[in-house]
Design a protein around this motif. Structure first.
Motif, short mmCIF file in Angstrom:
data_model
loop_
_atom_site.label_atom_id
_atom_site.label_comp_id
_atom_site.label_asym_id
_atom_site.label_seq_id
_atom_site.Cartn_x
_atom_site.Cartn_y
_atom_site.Cartn_z
N UNK A 177 0.82 -1.21 0.00
CA UNK A 177 0.00 0.00 0.00
C UNK A 177 0.85 1.26 0.00
N UNK A 178 2.05 1.17 0.64
CA UNK A 178 2.89 2.37 0.74
C UNK A 178 3.28 2.92 -0.63
N UNK A 179 3.31 2.01 -1.65
CA UNK A 179 3.65 2.48 -3.00
C UNK A 179 2.45 3.15 -3.67
N UNK A 180 1.27 2.84 -3.20
CA UNK A 180 0.06 3.40 -3.83
C UNK A 180 -0.40 4.69 -3.17
N UNK A 181 -0.01 4.91 -1.92
CA UNK A 181 -0.40 6.19 -1.32
C UNK A 181 0.74 7.18 -1.40
N UNK A 182 1.85 6.76 -2.00
CA UNK A 182 2.89 7.74 -2.28
C UNK A 182 3.83 7.98 -1.12
N UNK A 183 3.84 7.08 -0.12
CA UNK A 183 4.73 7.31 1.01
C UNK A 183 6.13 6.76 0.72
N UNK A 184 6.21 5.86 -0.22
CA UNK A 184 7.50 5.29 -0.59
C UNK A 184 7.70 5.44 -2.10
N UNK A 185 8.87 5.90 -2.48
CA UNK A 185 9.20 5.96 -3.91
C UNK A 185 9.85 4.63 -4.29
N UNK A 186 9.40 4.07 -5.37
CA UNK A 186 9.88 2.76 -5.81
C UNK A 186 11.25 2.89 -6.48
N UNK A 187 12.29 2.55 -5.73
CA UNK A 187 13.63 2.53 -6.32
C UNK A 187 14.03 1.12 -6.74
N UNK A 194 2.40 -1.84 -9.90
CA UNK A 194 2.38 -1.68 -8.45
C UNK A 194 0.96 -1.86 -7.96
N UNK A 195 0.79 -2.75 -6.98
CA UNK A 195 -0.54 -3.01 -6.43
C UNK A 195 -0.47 -3.00 -4.91
N UNK A 227 4.45 8.64 -6.88
CA UNK A 227 4.30 8.89 -5.45
C UNK A 227 3.68 10.26 -5.21
N UNK A 260 -4.83 11.14 -2.69
CA UNK A 260 -5.27 10.71 -1.36
C UNK A 260 -5.82 11.87 -0.56
#
Lengths: 415, 415
Positions: A13-23, A44-45, B26, B33
């Motif tokens: 979920x952290x990738x979908x609410x924008x709290x973590x940037x996917x590196x 990303x799901x 993100x 949100x």
């Protein structure tokens, strides 16, 4: 020749609410490309069973390999493992190697062990277990209907260890992969569309298996040439000729003919010349020094830096004159000139960079609006100054100032 | 109540070969949100017509909104616009507003205009055009079969301008969105599984519309509580009680009860106390200073920093004694102690941070292997020192050192 393709599924979920940037995805793609495997799609799901099942089915239908990261932690929101059991129609069993690993990690850290930690050694029965040397959640390799699936933790350095130690060598051994070669150069000082115009003839004659991509990044523009084919030697020979031609066409605006950071570019130049550099930063607050020192071995050419955010520090650390500050203000040509010569003499380097500016959102005046930046670069016998008027937010203004200033020093060194 | 859902499609080969890290997704997720719209899925695909068409069809089947970024540049690899025309069964026409914008941008920069720049004002006839104040490629809003599609450039600040000026307000007006509230706290010093164990009872009693997520980040762990419902006031009231309870449960390891960076946390403490800070960095090379100064208004409490990569700079800028360096080496308790007191006196601050360590990959010795770090934090009447033994790569070691050191200063200030 068919490409070997991969889909990357990132779960959380952290990738979908924008709290973590996917590196992770970028790192995985770079590693796969190096062994001739192509990323076809990234998805990303959230931590939702139905979405995970659907993504597994769908991505395995279009790609040869499905790499899954995330959702393997010890907490209740991590549901990847039971979902994998459902997908592969299997059940969780304890893996002795994974159990030993968990026990070892907790013993070596002197921590009591909880049931939820022990549970991390439970794996789907049909999985080949990949031991995780950097954490408690093992990786898992599955094969089904000719497709390969790998599930790994989302913590970047754990995932990287599992990929390097096991997944990449296994994939390279399993597939007859094509040769893929990327060659990247970096330019500065000309817009994307002008470069494209200059390269019309070059692009038109490129064979279909060679692609040219434009990758803007702050004030710089990267151009990447990619080629693939059956035979590595002929791919390398062909791209080498094309890349040389591309460099010739862009010689006047070329920063580097490698995919290097500005810190790496400066480091290489300073090493070649046996010279040192120092920094005097006001508005960039240490960012330029941190970029220079991010390069391993930079202690060989980086003398030191002064972060002089306040006027009294400019005086004290760099010898800027009170009169100059009063007459011109901290953001002025006169002050960056004294900062850069101060850095040369006080820090004892061959070259120096100084910056002073107003990054925003506050602090602007009608004469010196937000985004006003003065940069000075100097050698023992020369000082170059330049003013910029940036138009972005604090973070972007700061980063652009850093890149611009380092590029000015590059030009001075190469003069 | 049904969630309003969005799919994000990012287009560009650079995202699939790992040359660009996707920060847009993100940012978009955070903004959506905040107005009660959920990101259901993110998909990254290459500049390939068939993949774009398939993603548009597929994502619009599962989400109410499809946001597309990338592939709108002036170069030949950008094929989003013709593909949108095919998908929406329309053709390109010139938009007067977009044309004026392109002409204005080129005139104001004093640049000649090329046909490919003029072409950026061509848009699909069925699109509502969204003017781009920060670049030449306009945004485009489409509606089809009850779904909303928006295509935007991939350049982050251009996309952000279009979202803020037009897309977010339009979406908020168009949908009857639920209230979503996130509350985040940051902890330090306890592992994920131990925190989870402590929170078993708390998690068990959470109502189904409230979720708790664990988000590890270097030495810190973020915990995020999310709730949504029809009525913002009741959602806010409920989450406020739960969040208060969560804070009480974690009081001993709480760094901050906001989703703040360590720079923001320190900044707030220093402002509250009317105190100042200075930095003396060896191995972090300016990173701590850059994190402190990334906060707007930090000039109020940041005096300055010395980046003393070499021994002679430690002597010259911070007054570290030659004898201390010779007796103990640069990476030692004695040296960071002199660095931190030197920073206090030479830079004239109320508090100071000093770090010295070996970040790798080279420079380690049997006595002081790579990853050995000494940190000192000080006030006028107290110096705390602490040693770390880090186990990661240069970048991660450097970042962890920065976070640890700043957290030690936080503790000292709060003592």
């Amino acid at each position: 020749m068919d490409k070997i393709t991969t889909s990357i599924i990132t779960i959380g979920d952290e990738l979908l609410i924008g709290q973590t940037i996917d590196t992770n995805s970028a790192w995985i793609a770079q590693q796969l490309n190096a062994i001739g495997i192509w990323v076809h799609r990234r998805v990303a799901i959230g931590d939702i069973k139905e979405d995970i099942l659907e993504a597994l089915a769908r991505e395995s239908a279009v790609s040869d390999i499905v790499l899954v990261t995330g959702g393997l932690g010890p907490t209740a929101d991590d549901i990847t493992k039971p979902t994998l059991c459902e997908y592969f129609n299997t059940s969780l069993v304890q893996d002795e190697g994974a159990l030993e690993n968990v026990l070892h990690i907790f013993e070596s850290r002197g921590l009591p062990i909880l049931q939820r930690n022990l549970d991390q050694s439970m794996v789907p029965a049909s999985a080949t277990v990949i031991q995780n040397k950097r954490g408690t959640a093992p990786g898992m390799w599955f094969e089904k209907d000719g497709k390969i699936y790998v599930s790994m933790p989302g913590v970047p350095h754990e995932m990287q260890g599992i990929m390097e130690d096991y997944v990449l060598p296994q994939l390279a051994a399993h597939f007859d992969t094509p040769a893929v070669i990327h060659q990247t150069l970096v330019t500065s000082g000309m817009g994307e569309s002008f470069i494209a115009e200059r390269l019309v003839a070059f692009e038109t004659k490129l064979p279909p298996h060679v692609k040219l991509a434009y990758l803007p990044s702050y004030s710089l523009l990267k151009l990447r040439l990619t080629s693939f084919g059956k035979d590595k030697v002929s791919v390398a020979a062909e791209i080498s000729i094309l890349f040389h031609e591309l460099k010739e066409l862009l010689a006047d605006i070329l920063v580097t003919d490698h995919d290097n950071t500005m810190g790496q570019v400066l480091g290489q130049l300073l090493r070649e010349k046996g010279k040192t550099v120092a920094t005097a930063e006001s508005c960039t607050g240490g960012l330029i020094a941190s970029w220079i020192t991010a390069v391993p071995g930079s202690s060989a050419y980086f003398k030191g830096g002064a972060v002089t955010y306040s006027n009294d520090m400019k005086v004290k650390m760099l010898g800027v004159k009170e009169e100059t500050l009063q007459a011109h203000g901290a953001v002025s040509e006169a002050v960056v000139r004294e900062m850069v010569t101060g850095a040369l003499s006080f820090l004892g380097s061959d070259y120096a960079i100084a910056v002073s500016g107003i990054m925003g959102p506050d602090g602007g005046t009608p004469e010196k609006p937000v985004g006003t930046v003065w940069v000075a670069v100097a050698s023992k016998d020369r000082v170059n100054t330049i003013k910029y008027q940036l138009r972005y937010d604090r973070e972007r203004n700061t980063q652009m100032t850093g890149v611009y200033a380092m590029n000015e020093l590059r030009k001075l060194i190469q003069e």
